[in-house]
Design a protein around this motif. Structure first.
Motif, PDB file in Angstrom:
ATOM      1  N   ASN A 100      42.487  46.716  37.870  1.00 44.42           N
ATOM      2  CA  ASN A 100      41.935  45.832  38.884  1.00 44.42           C
ATOM      3  C   ASN A 100      41.838  46.583  40.217  1.00 44.42           C
ATOM      4  O   ASN A 100      42.800  47.243  40.628  1.00 44.42           O
ATOM      5  CB  ASN A 100      42.816  44.600  39.073  1.00 44.42           C
ATOM      6  N   PRO A 101      40.722  46.475  40.912  1.00 46.62           N
ATOM      7  CA  PRO A 101      40.601  47.193  42.177  1.00 46.62           C
ATOM      8  C   PRO A 101      41.373  46.544  43.317  1.00 46.62           C
ATOM      9  O   PRO A 101      41.506  47.114  44.378  1.00 46.62           O
ATOM     10  CB  PRO A 101      39.093  47.152  42.452  1.00 46.62           C
ATOM     11  N   THR A 102      41.899  45.348  43.118  1.00 41.29           N
ATOM     12  CA  THR A 102      42.638  44.657  44.174  1.00 41.29           C
ATOM     13  C   THR A 102      44.003  44.223  43.648  1.00 41.29           C
ATOM     14  O   THR A 102      44.137  43.880  42.476  1.00 41.29           O
ATOM     15  CB  THR A 102      41.826  43.446  44.674  1.00 41.29           C
ATOM     16  N   PRO A 103      45.006  44.220  44.501  1.00 42.58           N
ATOM     17  CA  PRO A 103      46.334  43.769  44.046  1.00 42.58           C
ATOM     18  C   PRO A 103      46.445  42.248  43.959  1.00 42.58           C
ATOM     19  O   PRO A 103      47.460  41.733  43.508  1.00 42.58           O
ATOM     20  CB  PRO A 103      47.275  44.331  45.111  1.00 42.58           C
ATOM     21  N   LEU A 104      45.457  41.489  44.391  1.00 43.75           N
ATOM     22  CA  LEU A 104      45.528  40.034  44.335  1.00 43.75           C
ATOM     23  C   LEU A 104      45.385  39.557  42.893  1.00 43.75           C
ATOM     24  O   LEU A 104      44.630  40.112  42.111  1.00 43.75           O
ATOM     25  CB  LEU A 104      44.414  39.419  45.190  1.00 43.75           C
ATOM     26  N   TRP A 105      46.111  38.494  42.572  1.00 47.30           N
ATOM     27  CA  TRP A 105      46.096  37.954  41.234  1.00 47.30           C
ATOM     28  C   TRP A 105      45.392  36.612  41.268  1.00 47.30           C
ATOM     29  O   TRP A 105      45.829  35.676  41.905  1.00 47.30           O
ATOM     30  CB  TRP A 105      47.537  37.793  40.726  1.00 47.30           C
ATOM     31  N   TYR A 106      44.230  36.497  40.617  1.00 43.73           N
ATOM     32  CA  TYR A 106      43.422  35.295  40.703  1.00 43.73           C
ATOM     33  C   TYR A 106      43.662  34.319  39.550  1.00 43.73           C
ATOM     34  O   TYR A 106      43.255  33.169  39.634  1.00 43.73           O
ATOM     35  CB  TYR A 106      41.925  35.658  40.710  1.00 43.73           C
ATOM     36  N   GLU A 107      44.289  34.755  38.506  1.00 44.17           N
ATOM     37  CA  GLU A 107      44.545  33.880  37.365  1.00 44.17           C
ATOM     38  C   GLU A 107      45.816  33.068  37.577  1.00 44.17           C
ATOM     39  O   GLU A 107      46.763  33.540  38.181  1.00 44.17           O
ATOM     40  CB  GLU A 107      44.652  34.704  36.094  1.00 44.17           C
ATOM     41  N   GLN A 108      45.792  31.862  37.048  1.00 42.25           N
ATOM     42  CA  GLN A 108      46.988  31.017  37.158  1.00 42.25           C
ATOM     43  C   GLN A 108      47.863  31.198  35.931  1.00 42.25           C
ATOM     44  O   GLN A 108      47.374  31.411  34.839  1.00 42.25           O
ATOM     45  CB  GLN A 108      46.590  29.554  37.290  1.00 42.25           C
ATOM     46  N   ASP A 109      49.178  31.063  36.127  1.00 41.25           N
ATOM     47  CA  ASP A 109      50.105  31.189  34.991  1.00 41.25           C
ATOM     48  C   ASP A 109      50.274  29.890  34.276  1.00 41.25           C
ATOM     49  O   ASP A 109      50.215  28.836  34.719  1.00 41.25           O
ATOM     50  CB  ASP A 109      51.472  31.702  35.492  1.00 41.25           C
TER      51      ASP A 109
END
Length: 94
Positions: free
Chosen positions: A85-94
């Protein structure tokens, strides 16, 4: 008798005055703008300057259309290919 096959992609390589369609359109926009400048100017120097500008633009566009590698700033392919992933942000929900 000679047989010819149908070439359906003729528009991709269409040339007008030695320029591709997009560069020819740019040249025509410059010519129309120059005509407006010539109509509303009363100076002979401006008229000569506009004509020289159009000739220089046409010569430059011809050179660019024959060798497009002159203005290529970076390589067309990346140095490495990764699935990370080019960004450290996590867009998926657990």
């Amino acid at each position: 008798m000679k047989r010819f096959e149908v070439y359906r992609n003729i528009r991709k390589r269409a040339m007008i005055f030695g320029l591709p369609i997009a560069l020819f359109a740019l040249m025509m926009v410059a010519v129309i703008g120059s005509l407006l400048i010539i109509i509303f100017s009363f100076s002979f120097g401006i008229i000569i300057g506009v004509l020289v500008f159009n000739l220089a633009l046409y010569a430059g566009l011809l050179k660019f259309s024959r060798t497009p590698q002159l203005f290529q700033m970076s390589s067309p392919f990346p140095k490495s290919i990764s699935n990370k992933n080019p960004t450290p942000l996590w867009y998926e929900q657990d």
